[in-house]
Design a protein around this motif. Structure first.
Motif, PDB file in Angstrom:
ATOM      1  N   LYS A  34       0.829  -1.203   0.000  1.00  0.00           N
ATOM      2  CA  LYS A  34       0.000   0.000   0.000  1.00  0.00           C
ATOM      3  C   LYS A  34       0.866   1.256   0.000  1.00  0.00           C
ATOM      4  CE  LYS A  34      -3.681   2.343   2.543  1.00  0.00           C
ATOM      5  NZ  LYS A  34      -4.564   2.335   3.756  1.00  0.00           N
ATOM      6  N   ILE A  35       1.903   1.265   0.849  1.00  0.00           N
ATOM      7  CA  ILE A  35       2.810   2.418   0.914  1.00  0.00           C
ATOM      8  C   ILE A  35       3.543   2.589  -0.410  1.00  0.00           C
ATOM      9  CG2 ILE A  35       4.882   3.353   2.025  1.00  0.00           C
ATOM     10  CD1 ILE A  35       3.922   1.895   4.597  1.00  0.00           C
ATOM     11  N   ALA A  36       4.006   1.468  -0.988  1.00  0.00           N
ATOM     12  CA  ALA A  36       4.722   1.527  -2.261  1.00  0.00           C
ATOM     13  C   ALA A  36       3.843   2.128  -3.356  1.00  0.00           C
ATOM     14  CB  ALA A  36       5.192   0.132  -2.666  1.00  0.00           C
ATOM     15  N   ALA A  37       2.573   1.758  -3.385  1.00  0.00           N
ATOM     16  CA  ALA A  37       1.642   2.300  -4.382  1.00  0.00           C
ATOM     17  C   ALA A  37       1.464   3.800  -4.171  1.00  0.00           C
ATOM     18  CB  ALA A  37       0.301   1.584  -4.286  1.00  0.00           C
ATOM     19  N   GLU A  38       1.342   4.220  -2.914  1.00  0.00           N
ATOM     20  CA  GLU A  38       1.211   5.651  -2.608  1.00  0.00           C
ATOM     21  C   GLU A  38       2.451   6.432  -3.035  1.00  0.00           C
ATOM     22  OE1 GLU A  38       0.499   5.515   1.562  1.00  0.00           O
ATOM     23  OE2 GLU A  38      -1.630   4.997   1.376  1.00  0.00           O
ATOM     24  N   GLU A  39       3.609   5.772  -2.975  1.00  0.00           N
ATOM     25  CA  GLU A  39       4.875   6.407  -3.359  1.00  0.00           C
ATOM     26  C   GLU A  39       5.137   6.312  -4.863  1.00  0.00           C
ATOM     27  OE1 GLU A  39       7.137   8.033  -1.477  1.00  0.00           O
ATOM     28  OE2 GLU A  39       5.947   7.846   0.360  1.00  0.00           O
ATOM     29  N   GLY A  40       4.248   5.614  -5.586  1.00  0.00           N
ATOM     30  CA  GLY A  40       4.392   5.498  -7.038  1.00  0.00           C
ATOM     31  C   GLY A  40       5.442   4.503  -7.489  1.00  0.00           C
ATOM     32  N   MET A  41       5.746   3.512  -6.635  1.00  0.00           N
ATOM     33  CA  MET A  41       6.750   2.515  -6.973  1.00  0.00           C
ATOM     34  C   MET A  41       6.123   1.339  -7.727  1.00  0.00           C
ATOM     35  SD  MET A  41       9.639   3.739  -5.808  1.00  0.00           S
ATOM     36  CE  MET A  41       9.054   5.405  -6.169  1.00  0.00           C
ATOM     37  N   ALA A  42       6.815   0.861  -8.753  1.00  0.00           N
ATOM     38  CA  ALA A  42       6.269  -0.198  -9.610  1.00  0.00           C
ATOM     39  C   ALA A  42       6.344  -1.572  -8.966  1.00  0.00           C
ATOM     40  CB  ALA A  42       7.015  -0.214 -10.949  1.00  0.00           C
ATOM     41  N   GLU A  43       7.383  -1.827  -8.165  1.00  0.00           N
ATOM     42  CA  GLU A  43       7.581  -3.145  -7.571  1.00  0.00           C
ATOM     43  C   GLU A  43       7.968  -3.009  -6.098  1.00  0.00           C
ATOM     44  OE1 GLU A  43       6.847  -5.811  -9.074  1.00  0.00           O
ATOM     45  OE2 GLU A  43       7.012  -5.416 -11.226  1.00  0.00           O
ATOM     46  N   VAL A  44       7.724  -4.088  -5.360  1.00  0.00           N
ATOM     47  CA  VAL A  44       8.199  -4.194  -3.979  1.00  0.00           C
ATOM     48  C   VAL A  44       9.186  -5.353  -3.915  1.00  0.00           C
ATOM     49  CG1 VAL A  44       7.569  -4.743  -1.598  1.00  0.00           C
ATOM     50  CG2 VAL A  44       6.102  -3.243  -2.955  1.00  0.00           C
ATOM     51  N   CYS A  45      10.349  -5.120  -3.299  1.00  0.00           N
ATOM     52  CA  CYS A  45      11.415  -6.130  -3.226  1.00  0.00           C
ATOM     53  C   CYS A  45      11.735  -6.462  -1.772  1.00  0.00           C
ATOM     54  CB  CYS A  45      12.695  -5.609  -3.884  1.00  0.00           C
ATOM     55  SG  CYS A  45      12.508  -5.027  -5.561  1.00  0.00           S
ATOM     56  N   GLU A  46      12.185  -7.689  -1.566  1.00  0.00           N
ATOM     57  CA  GLU A  46      12.657  -8.097  -0.236  1.00  0.00           C
ATOM     58  C   GLU A  46      13.964  -8.858  -0.393  1.00  0.00           C
ATOM     59  OE1 GLU A  46      12.523 -11.480   1.307  1.00  0.00           O
ATOM     60  OE2 GLU A  46      12.398 -12.158  -0.768  1.00  0.00           O
ATOM     61  N   GLY A  47      14.691  -9.043   0.737  1.00  0.00           N
ATOM     62  CA  GLY A  47      16.085  -9.470   0.654  1.00  0.00           C
ATOM     63  C   GLY A  47      16.429 -10.910   0.910  1.00  0.00           C
ATOM     64  N   SER A  48      15.509 -11.858   0.754  1.00  0.00           N
ATOM     65  CA  SER A  48      15.884 -13.253   0.973  1.00  0.00           C
ATOM     66  C   SER A  48      16.871 -13.719  -0.090  1.00  0.00           C
ATOM     67  CB  SER A  48      14.647 -14.160   0.990  1.00  0.00           C
ATOM     68  OG  SER A  48      13.968 -14.127  -0.237  1.00  0.00           O
ATOM     69  N   ASN A  49      17.740 -14.671   0.282  1.00  0.00           N
ATOM     70  CA  ASN A  49      18.748 -15.190  -0.645  1.00  0.00           C
ATOM     71  C   ASN A  49      18.625 -16.707  -0.750  1.00  0.00           C
ATOM     72  OD1 ASN A  49      20.751 -16.530   1.321  1.00  0.00           O
ATOM     73  ND2 ASN A  49      20.555 -14.470   2.184  1.00  0.00           N
ATOM     74  N   LEU A  50      19.492 -17.335  -1.520  1.00  0.00           N
ATOM     75  CA  LEU A  50      19.390 -18.777  -1.749  1.00  0.00           C
ATOM     76  C   LEU A  50      19.524 -19.604  -0.470  1.00  0.00           C
ATOM     77  CD1 LEU A  50      21.356 -19.411  -5.080  1.00  0.00           C
ATOM     78  CD2 LEU A  50      18.882 -19.233  -4.737  1.00  0.00           C
ATOM     79  N   ASP A  51      20.285 -19.108   0.503  1.00  0.00           N
ATOM     80  CA  ASP A  51      20.454 -19.846   1.750  1.00  0.00           C
ATOM     81  C   ASP A  51      19.149 -19.944   2.535  1.00  0.00           C
ATOM     82  OD1 ASP A  51      23.099 -20.169   1.145  1.00  0.00           O
ATOM     83  OD2 ASP A  51      23.805 -18.537   2.422  1.00  0.00           O
ATOM     84  N   ASP A  52      18.215 -19.057   2.261  1.00  0.00           N
ATOM     85  CA  ASP A  52      16.929 -19.084   2.965  1.00  0.00           C
ATOM     86  C   ASP A  52      16.023 -20.209   2.470  1.00  0.00           C
ATOM     87  OD1 ASP A  52      17.477 -16.820   4.561  1.00  0.00           O
ATOM     88  OD2 ASP A  52      17.016 -15.509   2.874  1.00  0.00           O
ATOM     89  N   ASN A  53      16.403 -20.855   1.375  1.00  0.00           N
ATOM     90  CA  ASN A  53      15.568 -21.928   0.832  1.00  0.00           C
ATOM     91  C   ASN A  53      15.684 -23.224   1.629  1.00  0.00           C
ATOM     92  OD1 ASN A  53      14.841 -20.180  -1.196  1.00  0.00           O
ATOM     93  ND2 ASN A  53      16.227 -21.040  -2.728  1.00  0.00           N
TER      94      ASN A  53
END
Length: 275
Positions: A114-133
């Motif tokens: 919701k915040i990202a849309a209000e800020e006009g951002m196209a995508e939301v990203c998070e920081g998980s990596n391969l070790d998290d699998n």
């Protein structure tokens, strides 16, 4: 760990920046930890001002982590939005079921979207990596359902890759201890309360202040189970340190203070799920 950057790691980084550029603009869910700091740095290089960092302020997120997140954004001139997130208000969360992380992540990322849309951002990203699998991580299911991007996993990054490149870029997080939500310190099925989250936070802060590199204080009722690296066992059981920890932990509200002889490892509360 060898932190020398290899040509393969450098190639991954260039691929990561190209992937981020393809988003056009992005909001990065930013905890201030090793992975999200690295991702945010790369996103800044790739997207410039078409970027916003979004952090949650809550009782399961220590104040020191939020302070470091603020400092990182200020240093790198990244727009930073902080919002109030109260996990204890999410239905079912406080009862700490096995899918607690799913409930939390779903609620958290709905707010971030919701915040990202209000800020006009196209995508939301998070920081998980391969070790998290490799571990039990129901939160990844919520991330997939909400179509949150995980560019570090997409680009094939491991934690070792992230630390090596972070060191090369001079990021203060390159050797920062791994951290997870304080709710992960609770036995599944044990009620999570603000008071007990505070007990864990104070206990872990004490161990950090005493110089222990990687710590977890798992809570079992009013018993504390300390996890540290095995090469620091001797320090922990030295009389002065032992006495200080025992005295302080009891002041924080713990009845018993124990040390886990296996030592620190991620997801130790998930070990009961494998039986």
């Amino acid at each position: 760990m060898d932190n020398t950057v290899t040509s393969e790691q450098q190639k991954k980084y260039e691929d990561l920046k190209e992937l981020l550029k393809s988003y056009g603009s992005a909001a990065v869910a930013f905890s201030g930890g090793v992975d999200s700091a690295f991702l945010l740095y790369a996103a800044k290089e790739a997207l410039g001002d078409r970027l916003v960092a979004i952090s949650a302020k809550s009782c399961s997120f220590p104040e020191r982590e939020l302070k470091e997140a603020k400092e990182f954004c200020k240093t790198h001139q990244i727009r930073h939005v902080i919002f109030e997130s109260e996990e204890l208000e999410i239905e079912g969360f406080a009862q700490n079921p096995k899918n607690r992380c799913y409930l939390c992540k779903h609620g958290l990322f709905e707010k971030i979207l919701k915040i990202a849309a209000e800020e006009g951002m196209a995508e939301v990203c998070e920081g998980s990596n391969l070790d998290d699998n490799g571990d039990y991580r129901p939160g990844l299911q919520a991330i997939a359902e909400l179509n949150i991007k995980s560019p570090l996993r997409s680009a094939g990054f491991t934690k070792e890759d992230i630390r090596a490149l972070s060191r090369q870029f001079g990021l203060p997080t390159w050797n920062k201890q791994s951290f997870a939500c304080l709710a992960s310190r609770f036995v599944y099925g044990e009620t999570i309360t603000r008071e007990k989250l505070g007990m864990v936070d104070k206990a872990e802060q004490l161990l950090i202040d005493l110089g222990f590199r990687q710590v977890r204080v798992r809570i079992h009722g009013t018993m504390a189970r300390i996890e540290i690296m095995p090469d620091e066992f001797e320090k922990l059981i030295s009389k002065d340190i032992r006495d200080q920890i025992t005295k302080s932990f009891k002041e924080f509200g713990f009845t018993y203070v124990t040390m886990d002889l296996t030592g620190y490892r991620t997801g130790s509360m998930n070990e009961v799920l494998k039986k």
